[in-house]
Design an enzyme around this catalytic site. Sequence first.
Site, mmCIF file in Angstrom:
data_model
loop_
_atom_site.group_PDB
_atom_site.id
_atom_site.type_symbol
_atom_site.label_atom_id
_atom_site.label_comp_id
_atom_site.label_asym_id
_atom_site.label_seq_id
_atom_site.Cartn_x
_atom_site.Cartn_y
_atom_site.Cartn_z
ATOM 1 N N LYS A 107 0.805 -1.221 0.000
ATOM 2 C CA LYS A 107 0.000 0.000 0.000
ATOM 3 C C LYS A 107 0.841 1.275 0.000
ATOM 4 C CE LYS A 107 -0.886 1.095 4.926
ATOM 5 N NZ LYS A 107 -0.040 0.125 5.642
ATOM 6 N N HIS B 4 2.225 -3.471 14.464
ATOM 7 C CA HIS B 4 2.742 -2.415 13.589
ATOM 8 C C HIS B 4 2.764 -1.136 14.420
ATOM 9 C CE1 HIS B 4 3.506 0.225 10.303
ATOM 10 N NE2 HIS B 4 2.268 0.646 10.156
ATOM 11 N N GLU C 239 7.235 -5.848 7.857
ATOM 12 C CA GLU C 239 6.419 -5.325 6.758
ATOM 13 C C GLU C 239 6.811 -3.889 6.421
ATOM 14 O OE1 GLU C 239 2.425 -7.860 8.054
ATOM 15 O OE2 GLU C 239 2.727 -5.830 8.798
HETATM 16 C C1 LIG Z 1 0.967 0.234 6.343
HETATM 17 C C2 LIG Z 1 1.441 -0.952 7.070
HETATM 18 C C3 LIG Z 1 2.802 -1.265 7.099
HETATM 19 C C4 LIG Z 1 3.870 -0.403 6.456
HETATM 20 O O1 LIG Z 1 4.201 0.690 7.253
HETATM 21 P P1 LIG Z 1 5.457 1.621 6.879
HETATM 22 O O2 LIG Z 1 5.430 2.675 7.919
HETATM 23 O O3 LIG Z 1 5.231 2.161 5.526
HETATM 24 O O4 LIG Z 1 6.667 0.785 6.969
HETATM 25 C C5 LIG Z 1 3.177 -2.426 7.734
HETATM 26 N N1 LIG Z 1 2.269 -3.238 8.331
HETATM 27 C C6 LIG Z 1 0.957 -2.952 8.332
HETATM 28 C C7 LIG Z 1 0.013 -3.885 8.978
HETATM 29 C C8 LIG Z 1 0.501 -1.811 7.708
HETATM 30 O O5 LIG Z 1 -0.807 -1.526 7.724
#
Ligand SMILES: *Cc1c(COP(=O)(O)O)cnc(C)c1O
Length: 421
Positions: free
Chosen positions: A80, A211, A287
Amino acid sequence: MESDPKSLQAVMEAPTLSGKVITVFPKDDGFNNFIKSVILKNEVQNTKQPFYVLHLGAVANLMDQWVHSLPEVRPFYAVKCNPDPTLLAAMAALGSGFDCGSRAEIESVLSLGSVGPDRIIFSNPCKMESHIKYAATVGVNLTTFDSLDEVEKIRKWHPQSSLLIRLKSPEDARVQRQASDSKFGALPEEVVPLLRAAQAAQIPVVGVSFHVGTAVKNFRAYAAAIEAAKAAFELATRLGMPQMRVLNIGGGFTAGQGSFEEAASMVRAAIHTYFPDAEPRLNLMAEPGRFFAESAFTLATNIIGKRVRGEAREYWINDGIHGSLAGEVALECGNGNLSRCMPLAGTSKEVFSSTVYGPTCNSLDIVLKGYWLPELVVDDWLIFPNMGAYSSAFKSSFNGFNTSLFSTYVVTDAGSFSSTE
Ligand SMILES: *Cc1c(COP(=O)(O)O)cnc(C)c1O
């Protein structure tokens, strides 16, 4: 840090990249000269549309940094953040997995042809039923959950799936984004009922995810979340469930100025503290989105208007908060403060306090305020580096300004790629 020529080679030779025009520019001043040459192209001169430049050498370099600092942690790029197909292909060639949040994101990763469903995590704790059915069809068998209703949906539509329980990051409240407080993650008292529900539904919970929020500045958030993950591992064992083996530390990393090194060493230390014995058996994943995408893309915008009010200068450019700057507004990490730009022209020594407006008729469409710029004229170009994260991903055509019309030019520098002609 120089990128390992092998990483870039892998990117350049990826089957999914063949057919793409990749311009190799000379090491030093090559990047700006490339942007100048794009501006002179007919297709750009005709429309003056903004455009992006994707630097593949930078992506390869970031992967080398990741592997160097977090060698045990396998990255699953968060689609995303920037779903540009060339970036996805490059990440695939570099061996990354993918974090997808929807059916369309899974489709775009599978359509690369080189990535199997086992390299994808469906990391959205609340999924549409039809998307779950699709994941079952294509064999994407790892997902996250943080509610009882989600367990029930998975049991019904994708019982072959394995689960990671998404925990609320304990330091969420102190992260810059207040909005993240309530939406995602199980509270500590919800962990046992959620594990029991999955147990009853006979869906294996193989690990934990969290996250900490994008562009996190308080790296202690990782340590606090890893400590909470350890507690969840122990609860699962106490409930008689099979030993959990996956720890997914999410995203939130930035690439700038030592901040990644600091975050990575916090992560390494916390894993060492809380999972000292499990380490060989533990499957570590992350992630990262922003880390790989942000510095890889540069945005060029055209100055379409100007107004002088006393000493102040005001400029209109043809991209703004309903286009590439949408993420800065939605994620509250900008408000005209984060984005930094430089003029491509404008050689005057004198600088003026300048406001830069976006093109729409929304009076809130302001990109920069009180920003010092030399005197510029209509038809000059303003360049925004580090524009790869949460930018073009917020595609919009609000007010008729259609950001899907922006082209992306793909480059790399000769210095990081040995076998160029
Ligand atoms: C958006 C998202 C990420 C990515 O976050 P960044 O700050 O761009 O590294 C990772 N894990 C989840 C579940 C997300 O929703």
